[in-house]
Design an enzyme around this catalytic site. Structure first.
Site, PDB file in Angstrom:
ATOM      1  CG  HIS A  99       7.163   0.463   9.679  1.00 30.72           C
ATOM      2  ND1 HIS A  99       7.366   0.256  11.019  1.00 30.72           N
ATOM      3  CD2 HIS A  99       6.685   1.741   9.578  1.00 30.72           C
ATOM      4  CE1 HIS A  99       7.044   1.333  11.698  1.00 30.72           C
ATOM      5  NE2 HIS A  99       6.629   2.253  10.860  1.00 30.72           N
ATOM      6  CG  ASP A 100       5.945  -1.613   4.549  1.00 29.08           C
ATOM      7  OD1 ASP A 100       5.290  -0.750   3.938  1.00 29.08           O
ATOM      8  OD2 ASP A 100       5.519  -2.177   5.577  1.00 29.08           O
ATOM      9  CG  PHE A 115      -2.203   1.271   9.542  1.00 27.27           C
ATOM     10  CD1 PHE A 115      -1.949   0.838   8.252  1.00 27.27           C
ATOM     11  CD2 PHE A 115      -3.336   2.046   9.782  1.00 27.27           C
ATOM     12  CE1 PHE A 115      -2.809   1.188   7.201  1.00 27.27           C
ATOM     13  CE2 PHE A 115      -4.196   2.388   8.740  1.00 27.27           C
ATOM     14  CZ  PHE A 115      -3.930   1.948   7.454  1.00 27.27           C
ATOM     15  CG  ASN A 116       0.433  -2.945   7.477  1.00 29.61           C
ATOM     16  OD1 ASN A 116      -0.092  -1.948   6.970  1.00 29.61           O
ATOM     17  ND2 ASN A 116       1.698  -3.275   7.276  1.00 29.61           N
ATOM     18  CB  THR A 148       4.512  -4.098   2.869  1.00 27.38           C
ATOM     19  OG1 THR A 148       4.075  -3.662   1.567  1.00 27.38           O
ATOM     20  CG2 THR A 148       5.699  -5.021   2.733  1.00 27.38           C
ATOM     21  CG  ASN A 186       0.545   3.572   4.108  1.00 27.02           C
ATOM     22  OD1 ASN A 186       0.379   3.674   5.318  1.00 27.02           O
ATOM     23  ND2 ASN A 186       1.456   2.767   3.575  1.00 27.02           N
ATOM     24  CG  ASP A 201      -0.240   0.110   2.550  1.00 27.72           C
ATOM     25  OD1 ASP A 201      -0.852   0.618   3.524  1.00 27.72           O
ATOM     26  OD2 ASP A 201       0.946  -0.284   2.635  1.00 27.72           O
ATOM     27  CG  ASP A 257       3.978   0.102   1.496  1.00 27.59           C
ATOM     28  OD1 ASP A 257       3.799   1.056   2.274  1.00 27.59           O
ATOM     29  OD2 ASP A 257       3.390  -0.991   1.602  1.00 27.59           O
TER      30      ASP A 257
HETATM   31  O1  RIB Z   1       2.350   0.261  10.798  1.00 28.18           O
HETATM   32  C1  RIB Z   1       3.255   0.393   9.733  1.00 28.18           C
HETATM   33  C2  RIB Z   1       2.660  -0.135   8.472  1.00 28.18           C
HETATM   34  O2  RIB Z   1       1.498   0.622   8.128  1.00 28.18           O
HETATM   35  C3  RIB Z   1       3.608   0.015   7.255  1.00 28.18           C
HETATM   36  O3  RIB Z   1       3.390  -1.031   6.350  1.00 28.18           O
HETATM   37  C4  RIB Z   1       3.180   1.313   6.641  1.00 28.18           C
HETATM   38  O4  RIB Z   1       3.470   1.385   5.238  1.00 28.18           O
HETATM   39  C5  RIB Z   1       1.692   1.271   6.864  1.00 28.18           C
HETATM   40  O5  RIB Z   1       1.128   0.459   5.829  1.00 28.18           O
HETATM   41 CA    CA Z   2       2.768  -0.504   4.041  1.00 23.85          CA
END
Ligand code: RIB
Ligand code: CA
Length: 314
Positions: free
Chosen positions: A236-237, A162-163, A121, A37, A10, A15
């Site tokens: 993160h990703d 979040f994901n 991701t 996102n 996303d 990403d």
């Molecule tokens: O919490 C972080 C995640 O949420 C990452 O993948 C960021 O790109 C958002 O998608």
């Molecule tokens: Ca992401």
């Protein structure tokens, strides 16, 4: 022989970093997009921009789910900006996307490719839909490496990342699928921050891809510094990609993970059981592990891989 993978994403600043790692080090069979996102149209636009920026337009793109299974998510743009990829000046991409849905494209690739891994991701909606639409597909997916959840605290809520929070029901489908899962959560990704001198090293590479990445990380870092007091953008990703490139970067521990679907205060939490309890006879107590969860990261080794990767893009 490069490992065959699909990347569901996303974009989203981090990403983009995942796409760059996967496209160079793995046999990236395709990119599928999901909202998260930003709305789906924007995450798909950003994916098209990314493949043109990096000169990897041969990689097919298929758009997927525009909304989670049950949850409602407002795309506030507070982290990644209104475009979902604020920072660089983005040109209008020309590359087309496939006409089929991400779910059907994923099925086609998995059906035709032995030993393919799925890297996720974003929220797990597309992956859950594939598993429900094509029940026999489980056996043909070598593993799912996902950025999501946390062993410790959350980001979008005190306990939820979040994901997972954006579509916990989809995450439940994935974590109960029996497929080999590598979960890369905030407990490790928050340890890898794009601090100013690293961003300058990236910018000094000087290619248009590296400069655009530096612009992305400058924006993403400013947002995370402002909203969470972090020293720089969390990577993160891209950390969900590295287990398939260099298994020395992340260390994993098997444990049982459940997704909270009903909690008033804990909805979307990854409840990870790593108590290592034993029965009277010494056998492991509790439910058997259903995921390998990242517990530590070699930060320097990650940055060495990432900067070296960037140097190979135009
Ligand atoms: O919490 C972080 C995640 O949420 C990452 O993948 C960021 O790109 C958002 O998608
Ligand atoms: Ca992401």
């Amino acid at each position: 022989m490069k490992i065959p993978v699909l990347l569901d994403c996303d974009p989203g600043h981090d990403d983009v970093m995942a796409i760059l790692l996967a496209a160079q080090h793995l046999d990236l069979k395709g990119l599928t997009t999901v909202s998260g996102n930003a709305p789906l149209a924007q995450t798909t636009y950003n994916t098209r921009y990314t493949v043109e920026l990096a000169g990897i337009t041969h990689i097919p793109i298929a758009a997927g789910a525009s909304h989670p299974m049950v949850h409602t998510v407002d795309f506030t743009g507070d982290i990644h900006g209104e475009s979902g990829l604020d920072g660089p000046v983005m040109h209008e991409p020309e590359v087309a996307i496939r006409s089929d849905h991400a779910v059907d494209f994923i099925h086609e690739v998995v059906d035709q490719t032995d030993g393919v891994h799925i890297i996720a991701t974003g929220m797990l909606t597309n992956i859950a839909l594939v598993l429900r639409r094509y029940p026999g597909i489980h056996s043909k997916i070598a593993s799912i490496c996902l950025m999501g959840g946390s062993l410790t605290h959350g980001n979008v809520t005190p306990v939820a990342e979040f994901n997972i929070w954006a579509d916990p029901e989809a995450a439940h489908v994935v974590f109960t699928s029996g497929i080999s899962i590598k979960m890369v959560g905030l407990n490790v990704t928050r340890q890898v921050s794009a601090i100013p001198n690293i961003r300058q090293d990236i910018r000094d590479i000087g290619s248009h891809t590296a400069v655009a990445v530096a612009d992305m990380l400058d924006f993403f870092s400013a947002q995370l510094e402002k909203l969470y007091g972090l020293p720089g953008a969390s990577m993160h990703d891209p950390l969900a990609v590295v287990p398939l490139i260099d298994d020395r970067i992340l260390t994993f521990q098997p444990m049982h993970v459940v997704i909270e679907l009903a909690g008033t205060h804990t909805y979307g939490m990854t409840v990870c059981d790593y108590r290592e309890r034993k029965n009277e006879d010494g056998t492991p107590a509790g439910k058997p592990p259903n995921a390998d969860v990242a517990v530590s990261v070699d930060v320097d080794r990650f940055w060495a891989l990432f900067l070296d990767t960037l140097k190979h893009y135009p």
